[in-house]
Scaffold this motif. Structure first.
Motif, mmCIF file in Angstrom:
data_model
loop_
_atom_site.group_PDB
_atom_site.id
_atom_site.type_symbol
_atom_site.label_atom_id
_atom_site.label_comp_id
_atom_site.label_asym_id
_atom_site.label_seq_id
_atom_site.Cartn_x
_atom_site.Cartn_y
_atom_site.Cartn_z
ATOM 1 N N THR A 177 3.457 4.638 39.857
ATOM 2 C CA THR A 177 3.806 5.875 39.162
ATOM 3 C C THR A 177 5.104 5.739 38.363
ATOM 4 O O THR A 177 6.143 5.315 38.893
ATOM 5 C CB THR A 177 3.944 7.027 40.173
ATOM 6 O OG1 THR A 177 2.676 7.221 40.823
ATOM 7 C CG2 THR A 177 4.344 8.325 39.481
ATOM 8 N N ASN A 178 5.015 6.064 37.066
ATOM 9 C CA ASN A 178 6.154 6.111 36.148
ATOM 10 C C ASN A 178 6.851 4.763 35.972
ATOM 11 O O ASN A 178 8.033 4.707 35.628
ATOM 12 C CB ASN A 178 7.174 7.157 36.614
ATOM 13 C CG ASN A 178 7.755 7.926 35.451
ATOM 14 O OD1 ASN A 178 7.131 8.046 34.398
ATOM 15 N ND2 ASN A 178 8.956 8.446 35.631
ATOM 16 N N GLN A 179 6.133 3.674 36.179
ATOM 17 C CA GLN A 179 6.732 2.347 36.050
ATOM 18 C C GLN A 179 6.237 1.638 34.794
ATOM 19 O O GLN A 179 5.172 1.942 34.251
ATOM 20 C CB GLN A 179 6.400 1.495 37.285
ATOM 21 C CG GLN A 179 7.020 2.027 38.565
ATOM 22 C CD GLN A 179 6.727 1.124 39.747
ATOM 23 O OE1 GLN A 179 5.781 0.341 39.745
ATOM 24 N NE2 GLN A 179 7.548 1.240 40.783
ATOM 25 N N ARG A 180 7.049 0.677 34.356
ATOM 26 C CA ARG A 180 6.664 -0.226 33.268
ATOM 27 C C ARG A 180 5.990 -1.448 33.892
ATOM 28 O O ARG A 180 6.570 -2.106 34.763
ATOM 29 C CB ARG A 180 7.882 -0.663 32.452
ATOM 30 C CG ARG A 180 8.526 0.453 31.631
ATOM 31 C CD ARG A 180 9.768 -0.052 30.920
ATOM 32 N NE ARG A 180 9.468 -1.189 30.056
ATOM 33 C CZ ARG A 180 9.055 -1.109 28.793
ATOM 34 N NH1 ARG A 180 8.890 0.095 28.231
ATOM 35 N NH2 ARG A 180 8.815 -2.189 28.077
ATOM 36 N N LYS A 200 -1.253 6.591 36.108
ATOM 37 C CA LYS A 200 0.009 6.680 36.853
ATOM 38 C C LYS A 200 1.163 5.930 36.188
ATOM 39 O O LYS A 200 2.300 6.400 36.212
ATOM 40 C CB LYS A 200 -0.194 6.130 38.270
ATOM 41 C CG LYS A 200 -1.171 6.954 39.126
ATOM 42 C CD LYS A 200 -0.638 8.361 39.374
ATOM 43 C CE LYS A 200 -1.564 9.139 40.301
ATOM 44 N NZ LYS A 200 -1.049 10.514 40.562
ATOM 45 N N ALA A 202 3.841 4.418 33.533
ATOM 46 C CA ALA A 202 4.431 4.950 32.306
ATOM 47 C C ALA A 202 4.050 4.091 31.108
ATOM 48 O O ALA A 202 3.642 4.607 30.053
ATOM 49 C CB ALA A 202 5.950 5.007 32.454
ATOM 50 N N VAL A 203 4.184 2.789 31.248
ATOM 51 C CA VAL A 203 3.904 1.844 30.166
ATOM 52 C C VAL A 203 3.151 0.662 30.759
ATOM 53 O O VAL A 203 3.518 0.161 31.830
ATOM 54 C CB VAL A 203 5.204 1.341 29.499
ATOM 55 C CG1 VAL A 203 4.914 0.233 28.495
ATOM 56 C CG2 VAL A 203 5.948 2.500 28.832
ATOM 57 N N GLN A 240 1.576 4.677 24.638
ATOM 58 C CA GLN A 240 2.578 3.924 25.393
ATOM 59 C C GLN A 240 2.052 2.614 25.990
ATOM 60 O O GLN A 240 2.777 1.966 26.741
ATOM 61 C CB GLN A 240 3.190 4.785 26.511
ATOM 62 C CG GLN A 240 4.032 5.950 26.019
ATOM 63 C CD GLN A 240 4.730 6.655 27.155
ATOM 64 O OE1 GLN A 240 4.121 7.431 27.878
ATOM 65 N NE2 GLN A 240 6.022 6.387 27.323
#
Length: 514
Positions: A177-180, A200, A202-203, A240
């Motif tokens: 979740t929210n990770q590159r 989930k 981010a990128v 993204q």
């Protein structure tokens, strides 16, 4: 005790070959590391959806034709042993295949020693010895390796050990979740992983040195399949995510626990680029594990040492009596046909069975006789190309062979084309070899571009220019290629229009026979 055959691996290929040997009453044994058949599929694919189709509703009652749309079932005379009886999902779950393989093993009565982890294979005086982790040994005159590509392919990149591996990483998308995220690899396992993480992460960047190749364009089902390509949509519509063409040159962990990746783009003038990620997942495919072989029988390797090198009889080029079955045999048609997949290698295993019977049990390749009249030959060929699942699935690799001597013709089915070329069927004054092929350059054009000129359906005059799958018949006189005839392509794959298919083929056969 020295057996005739040891088969290593009770996956689909090992079971297929064992069932055929069992039907002959031959002396064999299968050694399997896992506690049951199909161990590979208890883990892979990690996200559990297969990309091999299971089309139950075909509108057809012919079981042979239906195998064209069934990419998971093994070959059997038992109508119960079809994956369609276990699930009607077009893309089945891997657990359904595992249940099916267990029933296949039980109902065919194949002889398997489960819980047998073979750790060393040697060869002395023409006999192979397999030793397992418990110190037990088995011996055989011939060894068939059907273990598949069981080792993760790990590129030689400094710091690659810092990446999470496809075979062990936590597949729960919530942990991303929210990770590159960087996914290394551009095959189906890489895009399967990226697709699963999209909701989930981010990128997400998917990276590899080669351009993405789409299966719908190349007709090689190991290239990226549509079922896994949602990620491309998110990239092209600027969400993204991105696909990077180039090579990862170095991976380092930074003080904050993240990763610094040095990347070299393949198609720009930009030099090295530094990229930062929270997670890296390695999804670069698999390779053959040759470490179990000692120096007395270590097979030669090819294709970046990912596969054992084989003859047209699926035998090691440097170790007599060492054969291969299953996805390992894709070395013979690498990224061209279907030996890397169940719907291809099930026929390859049957071909290997026939080769073994011919070589070691004085049983010639199965055949039937027919009149040498051109019309009879043409009718037999047309009947087969309209029904055969083996020629359909193993396009450009398996062919039917009609050998003509005098007034008699002998028809042999599903022979590897290279095996014919290497003299595996012996000499013949006249030989017609038929297979299904795509046209030259078929993988270089966009099949959805309506602006590209195409050959009209059932256009016999321009059949040689067909791009889509169609039958090709080659005539060999005393082993030398003497003529080629193409049957016109057809939208429904029905090559049975007399004036378009049978009659031109009969005329070709007549001219070849003089």
């Amino acid at each position: 005790m020295v057996r005739d055959y040891l088969i290593i691996g009770a996956g689909p290929a090992g079971l297929q070959l064992a069932a055929l040997l069992e039907g002959d009453g031959l002396d064999y044994l299968v050694l399997e590391r896992g506690s049951g058949p199909g161990t590979f599929f208890t883990t892979y694919p990690r996200h559990r959806k297969l990309i091999s189709i299971n089309k139950v509703n075909t509108g057809n009652t012919d079981p042979e034709i239906n195998l064209r749309m069934d990419w998971n079932s093994l070959l059997s005379d038992d109508p119960r042993l079809l994956l369609g009886h276990y699930t009607d999902r077009y893309f089945p779950q891997a657990d359904d295949l595992v249940r099916y393989l267990a029933d296949f093993a039980e109902r065919t009565g194949v002889r398997v020693e489960y819980g047998t982890d073979v750790v060393r294979i040697s060869r002395a005086r023409g006999v192979f010895t397999a030793r397992d982790a418990a110190g037990r040994t088995w011996r055989a005159r011939r060894l068939v390796v059907a273990t598949g590509v069981s080792r993760l392919n790990v590129p030689s990149v400094p710091g690659i050990e810092l990446a999470e591996r496809y075979d062990t990483f936590d597949t729960d998308p919530a942990s991303f979740t929210n990770q590159r995220v960087l996914v290394i690899g551009k095959g189906n396992s890489a895009f399967e992983t990226a697709d699963a993480l999209m909701e989930k992460a981010a990128v997400i960047h998917v990276a590899g040195p080669h351009s993405v190749r789409m299966a719908w364009k190349t007709h090689f089902v190991g290239h990226l399949r549509a079922v896994n390509n949602n990620f491309l949509d998110s990239y092209q519509l600027k969400s993204q995510n991105a696909v990077l063409d180039g090579a990862v040159e170095n991976i380092e962990r930074t003080a904050d626990g993240r990763y610094r990746v040095v990347f070299r783009y393949a198609r720009t003038t930009e030099g090295l680029r530094e990229l930062r990620y929270d997670r890296i997942v390695l999804c670069a495919g698999f390779r053959f594990d040759a470490d179990v072989f000692d120096q007395t029988c270590r097979p030669a390797l090819v294709i970046d040492d990912r596969f054992p090198e084989q003859t047209s009889a699926f035998e090691s080029v440097n170790v007599p009596g060492l054969y291969f079955a299953g996805t390992l045999t894709q070395q013979r048609d690498f990224k061209r046909s279907t030996n890397g997949f169940i719907h291809g290698f099930r026929y390859g295993a049957r071909a290997l069975h026939r080769i073994l019977r011919s070589r070691h049990h004085d049983t010639p390749w199965p055949s039937r006789t027919l009149a040498a009249a051109p019309e009879a030959v043409a009718d037999a060929v047309v009947a087969r190309v309209n029904r055969s699942s083996g020629l359909w699935q193993q396009f450009g690799f398996l062919g039917d062979v009609v050998s003509v001597d005098g007034d008699t013709a002998r028809y042999q089915e599903e022979v590897p084309l290279d095996h014919v070329a290497d003299g595996g069927l012996g000499p013949a004054a006249h030989r017609f070899v038929v297979d299904l092929e795509y046209g030259p350059g078929h993988d270089q054009v966009d099949p959805f571009d309506v602006g590209i000129p195409r050959v009209a359906e059932n256009d016999a005059e321009h059949a040689a220019d067909s791009a889509y799958l169609h039958p090709v018949v080659r005539h060999y006189r005393d082993g030398a290629l003497a003529g080629v005839h193409h049957l016109a392509e057809n939208l429904e794959n029905d090559w049975d229009v007399p004036a378009v298919h049978q009659q031109p083929l009969a005329a070709f056969v007549k001219s070849c026979l003089g």
